[in-house]
Design a protein around this motif. Structure first.
Motif, PDB file in Angstrom:
ATOM      1  N   LEU A  88       0.105 -48.372 -87.078  1.00 17.79           N
ATOM      2  CA  LEU A  88       0.789 -49.556 -86.554  1.00 17.79           C
ATOM      3  C   LEU A  88       0.231 -50.826 -87.195  1.00 17.79           C
ATOM      4  CD1 LEU A  88       2.826 -50.769 -84.583  1.00 17.79           C
ATOM      5  CD2 LEU A  88       1.032 -50.758 -82.827  1.00 17.79           C
ATOM      6  N   VAL A  89      -1.089 -50.890 -87.341  1.00 19.56           N
ATOM      7  CA  VAL A  89      -1.703 -52.049 -87.983  1.00 19.56           C
ATOM      8  C   VAL A  89      -1.223 -52.185 -89.426  1.00 19.56           C
ATOM      9  CG1 VAL A  89      -3.885 -53.038 -88.794  1.00 19.56           C
ATOM     10  CG2 VAL A  89      -3.745 -52.038 -86.509  1.00 19.56           C
ATOM     11  N   LEU A  90      -1.220 -51.071 -90.155  1.00 20.07           N
ATOM     12  CA  LEU A  90      -0.760 -51.100 -91.546  1.00 20.07           C
ATOM     13  C   LEU A  90       0.713 -51.484 -91.640  1.00 20.07           C
ATOM     14  CD1 LEU A  90      -2.504 -47.899 -92.976  1.00 20.07           C
ATOM     15  CD2 LEU A  90      -3.098 -50.280 -93.455  1.00 20.07           C
ATOM     16  N   ALA A  91       1.520 -50.967 -90.711  1.00 21.62           N
ATOM     17  CA  ALA A  91       2.955 -51.277 -90.725  1.00 21.62           C
ATOM     18  C   ALA A  91       3.194 -52.765 -90.489  1.00 21.62           C
ATOM     19  CB  ALA A  91       3.676 -50.441 -89.671  1.00 21.62           C
ATOM     20  N   VAL A  92       2.464 -53.350 -89.552  1.00 16.04           N
ATOM     21  CA  VAL A  92       2.617 -54.781 -89.263  1.00 16.04           C
ATOM     22  C   VAL A  92       2.189 -55.610 -90.468  1.00 16.04           C
ATOM     23  CG1 VAL A  92       1.755 -56.681 -87.846  1.00 16.04           C
ATOM     24  CG2 VAL A  92       2.376 -54.506 -86.775  1.00 16.04           C
ATOM     25  N   ILE A  93       1.081 -55.214 -91.110  1.00 18.88           N
ATOM     26  CA  ILE A  93       0.598 -55.963 -92.282  1.00 18.88           C
ATOM     27  C   ILE A  93       1.608 -55.886 -93.417  1.00 18.88           C
ATOM     28  CG2 ILE A  93      -1.164 -55.999 -94.094  1.00 18.88           C
ATOM     29  CD1 ILE A  93      -3.184 -55.071 -91.977  1.00 18.88           C
ATOM     30  N   LEU A  94       2.103 -54.679 -93.708  1.00 17.67           N
ATOM     31  CA  LEU A  94       3.062 -54.519 -94.809  1.00 17.67           C
ATOM     32  C   LEU A  94       4.379 -55.218 -94.507  1.00 17.67           C
ATOM     33  CD1 LEU A  94       2.473 -50.780 -95.818  1.00 17.67           C
ATOM     34  CD2 LEU A  94       1.803 -52.823 -97.088  1.00 17.67           C
ATOM     35  N   ASN A  95       4.750 -55.261 -93.224  1.00 19.26           N
ATOM     36  CA  ASN A  95       6.002 -55.910 -92.853  1.00 19.26           C
ATOM     37  C   ASN A  95       5.936 -57.425 -93.047  1.00 19.26           C
ATOM     38  OD1 ASN A  95       8.697 -55.792 -91.641  1.00 19.26           O
ATOM     39  ND2 ASN A  95       7.759 -56.799 -89.876  1.00 19.26           N
ATOM     40  N   ARG A  96       4.723 -57.980 -93.002  1.00 24.31           N
ATOM     41  CA  ARG A  96       4.562 -59.433 -93.135  1.00 24.31           C
ATOM     42  C   ARG A  96       4.284 -59.872 -94.568  1.00 24.31           C
ATOM     43  NH1 ARG A  96       1.087 -61.205 -87.715  1.00 24.31           N
ATOM     44  NH2 ARG A  96       2.653 -60.520 -86.194  1.00 24.31           N
ATOM     45  N   LEU A  97       4.114 -58.911 -95.475  1.00 19.60           N
ATOM     46  CA  LEU A  97       3.873 -59.278 -96.870  1.00 19.60           C
ATOM     47  C   LEU A  97       5.125 -59.909 -97.471  1.00 19.60           C
ATOM     48  CD1 LEU A  97       1.875 -56.220 -98.282  1.00 19.60           C
ATOM     49  CD2 LEU A  97       0.997 -58.476 -97.680  1.00 19.60           C
ATOM     50  N   THR A  98       4.902 -60.924 -98.257  1.00 21.92           N
ATOM     51  CA  THR A  98       6.030 -61.588 -98.918  1.00 21.92           C
ATOM     52  C   THR A  98       6.173 -61.176-100.378  1.00 21.92           C
ATOM     53  OG1 THR A  98       4.580 -63.478 -99.422  1.00 21.92           O
ATOM     54  CG2 THR A  98       5.907 -63.586 -97.403  1.00 21.92           C
ATOM     55  N   SER A  99       5.139 -60.551-100.948  1.00 23.48           N
ATOM     56  CA  SER A  99       5.211 -60.084-102.338  1.00 23.48           C
ATOM     57  C   SER A  99       4.338 -58.854-102.512  1.00 23.48           C
ATOM     58  CB  SER A  99       4.751 -61.192-103.301  1.00 23.48           C
ATOM     59  OG  SER A  99       3.388 -61.525-103.049  1.00 23.48           O
ATOM     60  N   GLY A 100       4.721 -58.002-103.446  1.00 28.09           N
ATOM     61  CA  GLY A 100       3.944 -56.802-103.733  1.00 28.09           C
ATOM     62  C   GLY A 100       4.031 -55.725-102.674  1.00 28.09           C
ATOM     63  N   GLU A 101       5.030 -55.828-101.789  1.00 27.63           N
ATOM     64  CA  GLU A 101       5.125 -54.877-100.674  1.00 27.63           C
ATOM     65  C   GLU A 101       5.332 -53.453-101.161  1.00 27.63           C
ATOM     66  OE1 GLU A 101       7.904 -53.975 -96.732  1.00 27.63           O
ATOM     67  OE2 GLU A 101       8.266 -55.759 -97.968  1.00 27.63           O
ATOM     68  N   ARG A 102       6.211 -53.270-102.133  1.00 27.35           N
ATOM     69  CA  ARG A 102       6.508 -51.917-102.618  1.00 27.35           C
ATOM     70  C   ARG A 102       5.287 -51.282-103.269  1.00 27.35           C
ATOM     71  NH1 ARG A 102      11.694 -50.410-102.312  1.00 27.35           N
ATOM     72  NH2 ARG A 102      13.275 -52.033-101.973  1.00 27.35           N
ATOM     73  N   PHE A 103       4.511 -52.078-103.973  1.00 26.06           N
ATOM     74  CA  PHE A 103       3.305 -51.543-104.605  1.00 26.06           C
ATOM     75  C   PHE A 103       2.322 -51.044-103.551  1.00 26.06           C
ATOM     76  CE2 PHE A 103      -1.122 -52.402-105.824  1.00 26.06           C
ATOM     77  CZ  PHE A 103      -1.261 -51.494-106.873  1.00 26.06           C
ATOM     78  N   TYR A 104       2.068 -51.874-102.543  1.00 27.96           N
ATOM     79  CA  TYR A 104       1.117 -51.492-101.497  1.00 27.96           C
ATOM     80  C   TYR A 104       1.636 -50.305-100.683  1.00 27.96           C
ATOM     81  CZ  TYR A 104      -1.327 -55.812-102.597  1.00 27.96           C
ATOM     82  OH  TYR A 104      -2.018 -56.805-103.238  1.00 27.96           O
ATOM     83  N   GLN A 105       2.941 -50.246-100.457  1.00 31.88           N
ATOM     84  CA  GLN A 105       3.506 -49.088 -99.769  1.00 31.88           C
ATOM     85  C   GLN A 105       3.250 -47.811-100.572  1.00 31.88           C
ATOM     86  OE1 GLN A 105       7.625 -49.412 -98.630  1.00 31.88           O
ATOM     87  NE2 GLN A 105       7.357 -51.426 -97.716  1.00 31.88           N
ATOM     88  N   SER A 106       3.446 -47.878-101.872  1.00 35.72           N
ATOM     89  CA  SER A 106       3.237 -46.708-102.729  1.00 35.72           C
ATOM     90  C   SER A 106       1.784 -46.248-102.680  1.00 35.72           C
ATOM     91  CB  SER A 106       3.639 -47.045-104.173  1.00 35.72           C
ATOM     92  OG  SER A 106       4.988 -47.432-104.248  1.00 35.72           O
ATOM     93  N   VAL A 107       0.865 -47.216-102.686  1.00 36.19           N
ATOM     94  CA  VAL A 107      -0.560 -46.872-102.639  1.00 36.19           C
ATOM     95  C   VAL A 107      -0.903 -46.195-101.318  1.00 36.19           C
ATOM     96  CG1 VAL A 107      -2.901 -47.817-102.598  1.00 36.19           C
ATOM     97  CG2 VAL A 107      -1.232 -48.674-104.257  1.00 36.19           C
ATOM     98  N   VAL A 108      -0.420 -46.780-100.219  1.00 39.79           N
ATOM     99  CA  VAL A 108      -0.729 -46.241 -98.888  1.00 39.79           C
ATOM    100  C   VAL A 108      -0.124 -44.850 -98.698  1.00 39.79           C
ATOM    101  CG1 VAL A 108      -0.396 -46.582 -96.417  1.00 39.79           C
ATOM    102  CG2 VAL A 108      -0.972 -48.524 -97.866  1.00 39.79           C
ATOM    103  N   LEU A 109       1.037 -44.595 -99.322  1.00 38.96           N
ATOM    104  CA  LEU A 109       1.732 -43.320 -99.132  1.00 38.96           C
ATOM    105  C   LEU A 109       1.196 -42.196-100.023  1.00 38.96           C
ATOM    106  CD1 LEU A 109       5.428 -44.551 -98.808  1.00 38.96           C
ATOM    107  CD2 LEU A 109       3.989 -43.602 -97.009  1.00 38.96           C
TER     108      LEU A 109
END
Length: 294
Positions: A88-109
Motif C-alpha cells: 500500500l505504501v509503495l502504491a501510494v508513492i508510485l501513484n503520486r509520482l509525476t515522472s519516471g513512474e513506469r521505470f519505478y514500476q518495472s523495477v518494483v515488479l
C-alpha cells in the motif's frame, strides 16, 4: 432451420474445448483425490483397499498435521499483513509520482517475474552462514555470523522475508490499479473543505479502495497457504519441522513415503479450509455485489 440451430449453438460449441480442459485438469483430479483419500492408496501397490475415514482420523491425530497448521497460519498472517502494508505504501508513492513512474514500476515488479524456486535458491545462498551476503553486512555491524536457515527461531522468519520480497509487488500492483481508478472529485471537495492529506487518505481513499483491498488480501492469502517452492529450496521443512507447512507435509507423506491416501486426506482438509475462508470472506464483505443493488 439448420442455420438457425447452428447460430444459437455456436457459442456453446466454442466453449467445449475449454470445458474439456477444465474437466481433465481440475474436476477429474479433485474427484480422484477425494476417492483415494478413503483408500490405503500407493502407486506401487496393485491393491488399494477402501479404509473409510481412517486417513482423516490419522490426520487429526497426527501432531505433525497440527504443527503444520500452526506454521501455515503464522506464515500466512505474517506475510499477508506485511505485504499489504508495504504494498500500500509503495502504491501510494508510485501513484503520486509525476515522472519516471513506469521505470519505478518495472523495477518494483522484478521479483514477481522470477520463479519461486529461483528466488528460494537465491535467498538460500544469500542467507548462507559462511558466504552469504546477509552475514557479510552483519559482520560489518560488528555482530557474529548467523545460521539463518538452521536456527529454529530464524528459519520461519527467513521464509517470511523471502516471501515478502517476492510477493509484495503483487499486492502493490493491484492496489495501484485501484488507486488509478479512483475519481478526483471527492479529493477536490476535501481540499476545499481544508482536509489534510492523511484525512483524505483515511476517509476517502481507504473506503473507496476497500473492495480492491479485500480482493487483494483474499487472493494473496489463498496463494500463501499453498507455499511449497521456497520451502523446498531453502529449508526442506526443517529444522525440526519449524517450516513444515500444510503443503510440505502433503509432499512429505505423499511423495517421499508414497502414502498417497494420507496425503490426499490432508489435501481435502486444506481444500475445505480454503473454501470455508473464501465463503466467509465473500459473504461478509459481499465482494461481488452489484453496485447500487438494494
Amino acid at each position: 432451420m439448420k442455420k438457425f440451430g447452428l447460430r444459437y449453438s455456436g457459442p456453446y460449441l466454442a466453449m467445449v474445448p475449454g470445458m474439456l480442459l477444465l474437466l481433465l485438469f481440475s474436476v477429474y483430479p479433485t474427484v480422484f483425490l477425494f476417492k483415494i483419500s478413503f483408500q490405503q492408496y500407493s502407486p506401487i501397490s496393485a491393491v488399494n483397499p477402501f479404509i473409510g475415514l481412517d486417513n482423516y482420523i490419522d490426520v487429526f491425530q497426527d501432531h505433525n498435521f497440527w504443527n503444520a497448521l500452526k506454521v501455515t497460519f503464522i506464515f500466512v498472517v505474517s506475510t499477508v499483513i506485511l505485504e499489504f502494508a508495504i504494498g500500500l505504501v509503495l502504491a501510494v508513492i508510485l501513484n503520486r509520482l509525476t515522472s519516471g513512474e513506469r521505470f519505478y514500476q518495472s523495477v518494483v515488479l522484478l521479483p514477481i517475474a522470477m520463479a519461486p524456486t529461483v528466488v528460494g535458491l537465491m535467498f538460500r545462498f544469500m542467507m548462507n552462514d559462511q558466504y552469504g551476503i546477509f552475514n557479510y553486512f552483519i559482520e560489518l555491524l560488528g555482530m557474529s555470523r548467523t545460521a539463518w536457515l538452521s536456527e529454529p527461531h530464524l528459519a520461519l522468519p527467513a521464509l517470511i522475508v523471502t516471501d515478502i520480497w517476492q510477493w509484495t509487488p503483487f499486492m502493490m500492483i493491484i492496489l495501484l490499479a485501484g488507486l488509478k481508478g479512483l475519481p478526483d472529485e471527492p479529493y477536490e471537495a476535501a481540499m476545499i473543505d481544508g482536509a489534510s492529506s492523511w484525512q483524505s487518505f483515511r476517509y476517502i481513499t481507504i473506503p473507496q479502495l476497500s473492495r480492491i483491498i479485500y480482493i487483494a488480501l483474499l487472493l494473496r492469502t489463498i496463494d500463501a497457504i499453498r507455499i511449497y517452492d521456497s520451502i523446498y529450496m531453502m529449508t526442506k521443512g526443517g529444522p525440526i519441522n519449524v517450516t513444515s507447512t500444510m503443503s510440505w507435509i502433503v509432499y512429505d507423506r505423499g511423495f517421499k513415503f508414497l502414502d498417497f491416501g494420507y496425503g490426499a486426506a490432508i489435501c481435502i482438509v486444506l481444500l475445505v479450509i480454503v473454501v470455508t475462508l473464501l465463503t466467509l470472506v465473500l459473504k461478509k464483505f459481499d465482494l461481488f455485489e452489484v453496485e447500487g443493488r438494494s
